[in-house]
Motif scaffolding. Structure first.
Motif, PDB file in Angstrom:
ATOM      1  N   VAL A 168     -16.990   1.978  66.157  1.00  0.00           N
ATOM      2  CA  VAL A 168     -16.516   1.505  65.153  1.00  0.00           C
ATOM      3  C   VAL A 168     -16.337   1.591  63.604  1.00  0.00           C
ATOM      4  N   PHE A 169     -15.989   1.632  63.103  1.00  0.00           N
ATOM      5  CA  PHE A 169     -15.955   2.016  61.418  1.00  0.00           C
ATOM      6  C   PHE A 169     -15.992   0.465  60.739  1.00  0.00           C
ATOM      7  N   GLU A 170     -16.948   0.904  60.332  1.00  0.00           N
ATOM      8  CA  GLU A 170     -17.925  -0.226  59.078  1.00  0.00           C
ATOM      9  C   GLU A 170     -18.124   0.013  57.841  1.00  0.00           C
ATOM     10  N   ALA A 171     -17.679   1.536  57.385  1.00  0.00           N
ATOM     11  CA  ALA A 171     -17.971   1.759  55.872  1.00  0.00           C
ATOM     12  C   ALA A 171     -19.160   1.303  55.880  1.00  0.00           C
ATOM     13  N   ALA A 172     -20.111   0.370  54.262  1.00  0.00           N
ATOM     14  CA  ALA A 172     -20.989   0.467  53.739  1.00  0.00           C
ATOM     15  C   ALA A 172     -21.995  -0.697  55.350  1.00  0.00           C
ATOM     16  N   PHE A 173     -21.104  -0.365  56.306  1.00  0.00           N
ATOM     17  CA  PHE A 173     -22.479  -2.141  56.795  1.00  0.00           C
ATOM     18  C   PHE A 173     -22.678  -1.714  58.385  1.00  0.00           C
ATOM     19  N   GLU A 174     -22.814  -0.233  58.183  1.00  0.00           N
ATOM     20  CA  GLU A 174     -23.032   0.252  59.162  1.00  0.00           C
ATOM     21  C   GLU A 174     -24.668   0.260  60.028  1.00  0.00           C
ATOM     22  N   GLY A 175     -25.483   0.081  58.346  1.00  0.00           N
ATOM     23  CA  GLY A 175     -26.506  -0.050  58.507  1.00  0.00           C
ATOM     24  C   GLY A 175     -27.777  -1.407  59.073  1.00  0.00           C
ATOM     25  N   ASN A 176     -26.558  -2.615  59.494  1.00  0.00           N
ATOM     26  CA  ASN A 176     -26.767  -3.580  60.150  1.00  0.00           C
ATOM     27  C   ASN A 176     -26.509  -4.587  61.071  1.00  0.00           C
ATOM     28  N   ASN A 177     -27.043  -2.819  62.137  1.00  0.00           N
ATOM     29  CA  ASN A 177     -25.940  -3.116  63.428  1.00  0.00           C
ATOM     30  C   ASN A 177     -27.220  -3.471  64.931  1.00  0.00           C
ATOM     31  N   SER A 178     -28.482  -3.438  64.576  1.00  0.00           N
ATOM     32  CA  SER A 178     -29.531  -3.973  65.049  1.00  0.00           C
ATOM     33  C   SER A 178     -30.486  -5.444  64.722  1.00  0.00           C
ATOM     34  N   ALA A 179     -30.862  -5.904  65.845  1.00  0.00           N
ATOM     35  CA  ALA A 179     -31.456  -7.095  65.360  1.00  0.00           C
ATOM     36  C   ALA A 179     -32.855  -7.288  66.793  1.00  0.00           C
ATOM     37  N   THR A 180     -33.541  -8.132  66.097  1.00  0.00           N
ATOM     38  CA  THR A 180     -34.756  -8.149  67.324  1.00  0.00           C
ATOM     39  C   THR A 180     -35.252  -9.225  67.512  1.00  0.00           C
ATOM     40  N   SER A 181     -35.572  -9.641  69.258  1.00  0.00           N
ATOM     41  CA  SER A 181     -36.088 -10.713  69.770  1.00  0.00           C
ATOM     42  C   SER A 181     -37.788 -11.315  69.032  1.00  0.00           C
ATOM     43  N   GLY A 204     -18.207  -8.718  57.812  1.00  0.00           N
ATOM     44  CA  GLY A 204     -17.265  -8.034  56.840  1.00  0.00           C
ATOM     45  C   GLY A 204     -16.345  -8.952  56.399  1.00  0.00           C
ATOM     46  N   THR A 205     -14.822  -8.133  56.221  1.00  0.00           N
ATOM     47  CA  THR A 205     -13.937  -8.310  55.520  1.00  0.00           C
ATOM     48  C   THR A 205     -12.433  -7.828  56.202  1.00  0.00           C
ATOM     49  N   GLY A 206     -12.621  -7.518  57.641  1.00  0.00           N
ATOM     50  CA  GLY A 206     -11.688  -6.832  58.133  1.00  0.00           C
ATOM     51  C   GLY A 206     -11.312  -7.115  59.779  1.00  0.00           C
ATOM     52  N   PRO A 207     -10.528  -6.526  60.646  1.00  0.00           N
ATOM     53  CA  PRO A 207     -11.048  -6.459  62.499  1.00  0.00           C
ATOM     54  C   PRO A 207     -11.027  -5.570  62.171  1.00  0.00           C
ATOM     55  N   SER A 208     -11.599  -5.883  63.838  1.00  0.00           N
ATOM     56  CA  SER A 208     -12.160  -4.419  64.242  1.00  0.00           C
ATOM     57  C   SER A 208     -10.990  -3.529  64.604  1.00  0.00           C
ATOM     58  N   MET A 209     -10.288  -2.207  64.426  1.00  0.00           N
ATOM     59  CA  MET A 209      -9.853  -1.115  65.148  1.00  0.00           C
ATOM     60  C   MET A 209      -9.643  -0.440  66.396  1.00  0.00           C
ATOM     61  N   VAL A 210     -11.421  -1.078  66.852  1.00  0.00           N
ATOM     62  CA  VAL A 210     -11.448  -0.489  68.286  1.00  0.00           C
ATOM     63  C   VAL A 210     -12.035  -1.219  68.897  1.00  0.00           C
ATOM     64  N   ILE A 211     -11.823  -1.220  70.162  1.00  0.00           N
ATOM     65  CA  ILE A 211     -11.945  -2.355  71.587  1.00  0.00           C
ATOM     66  C   ILE A 211     -13.265  -1.792  72.185  1.00  0.00           C
ATOM     67  N   ARG A 212     -13.228  -0.741  72.158  1.00  0.00           N
ATOM     68  CA  ARG A 212     -14.176  -0.040  73.154  1.00  0.00           C
ATOM     69  C   ARG A 212     -15.267   0.303  72.370  1.00  0.00           C
ATOM     70  N   TRP A 213     -16.928  -0.231  72.505  1.00  0.00           N
ATOM     71  CA  TRP A 213     -18.315   0.277  72.143  1.00  0.00           C
ATOM     72  C   TRP A 213     -19.795   0.256  72.829  1.00  0.00           C
ATOM     73  N   ARG A 214     -20.207   0.738  72.785  1.00  0.00           N
ATOM     74  CA  ARG A 214     -22.442  -0.144  73.560  1.00  0.00           C
ATOM     75  C   ARG A 214     -22.424  -0.381  73.039  1.00  0.00           C
ATOM     76  N   ASP A 215     -23.644  -1.654  73.315  1.00  0.00           N
ATOM     77  CA  ASP A 215     -24.511  -2.234  73.199  1.00  0.00           C
ATOM     78  C   ASP A 215     -25.420  -1.604  73.858  1.00  0.00           C
ATOM     79  N   LEU A 216     -27.093  -1.801  73.152  1.00  0.00           N
ATOM     80  CA  LEU A 216     -27.908  -0.655  73.902  1.00  0.00           C
ATOM     81  C   LEU A 216     -29.103  -1.993  74.277  1.00  0.00           C
ATOM     82  N   ILE A 217     -29.669  -1.880  74.666  1.00  0.00           N
ATOM     83  CA  ILE A 217     -31.193  -3.209  74.913  1.00  0.00           C
ATOM     84  C   ILE A 217     -32.675  -2.502  75.244  1.00  0.00           C
TER      85      ILE A 217
END
Length: 274
Positions: free
Chosen positions: A244-257, A170-183
């Protein structure tokens, strides 16, 4: 008593001298950034003919898109008055608040004196005043799962190690330092949270602030479902609760193995012997 009339003594009345509080000189910063702190200052003056005696009241500060108190505003905070006001006297207040992380564009800061109506005033029509400012959106980050490393071969009902990497783009740092990853675990390479099996939830905490191109890698042992076999995939979703507020970047938070070959663990065979 219908048969009598007893008049009282004559009383003389005059209009009570009342105070009249009003807000003026609201000062705001130029072009503040979303998610950042900003300072607002204002003055409250007594424009009436009477003093406020020792009555205490509160000044309230709101953030609004419309400039009026219509229920859509956000309450930022309040301060109590500093002193009793004689006619023509005034006092100054100043407070620091934080803008919403997604704020952008024209905003009004509204100050309302005597929020709860504690002071008897000649009029309350001028207890509210506002000032306008333009808020600039702080450049948002873009969290992406950039790598998933599963074991190539796994067995149903058994533990399997999985490593994944999350990169801040993206274009800026994360202002939030805590979040959750799901498997998740699925027989499809297209992620669907309603049909995939949730295997683990991993909390992430960082002591500091993530900047662009920072990354972290985690490894977790997960238990595969029993009775499955064939080609399967792991799906990792970062920032699953959109903390984490990502504005227009919220739609790419997942990936597949890549595909994982799952072998059926030999099952037991229970039978009645007697």
């Amino acid at each position: 008593n219908r048969s009598c009339l007893t008049p009282s003594v004559v009383k003389q009345f005059t209009i009570r001298e009342l105070p009249d509080l009003f807000v003026e000189n609201i000062a705001l910063p130029n072009n503040p950034f979303s998610g950042q702190h900003f300072t607002v200052s204002w003055e409250v003056m007594n424009n009436g003919t009477g003093n406020t005696a020792n009555q205490q009241w509160f000044d309230a500060v709101y953030l609004s898109r419309t400039g009026v108190l219509d229920g859509s505003e956000t309450y930022l905070g309040g301060l109590s008055n500093l002193t009793s006001l004689e006619p023509g006297a005034s006092y100054s207040q100043s407070a620091t608040y934080r803008l919403p992380i997604a704020a952008e564009g024209i905003y009004y800061v509204i100050v309302r004196t005597d929020r709860y109506g504690y002071v008897d005033e000649a009029t309350t029509d001028n207890n509210v005043s506002s000032a306008v400012m333009t808020v600039t959106l702080t450049p948002p980050p873009d969290l992406q799962v950039t790598s998933i490393l599963p074991l190539n071969i796994a067995f149903s009902g058994q533990d399997s190690d999985l490593s994944w990497t999350v990169t801040i783009r993206g274009t800026g740092p994360s202002m939030v330092i805590r979040w959750r990853d799901l498997i998740y675990f699925s027989d499809s390479d297209i992620f669907n949270p309603y049909s995939a099996s949730l295997l683990a939830s991993v909390n992430h905490t960082y002591d500091g602030r993530f900047n662009v191109l920072d990354e972290y890698t985690k490894t977790r042992s997960v238990r595969l479902p029993e009775g499955v076999f064939g080609d399967y995939y792991f799906h990792v979703v970062t920032d699953s609760r959109d903390q984490v507020f990502e504005a227009a970047f919220e739609g790419n938070n997942s990936a597949t193995s890549t595909v994982v070959n799952v072998f059926l663990t030999p099952p037991p065979d229970l039978f009645v012997t007697e």
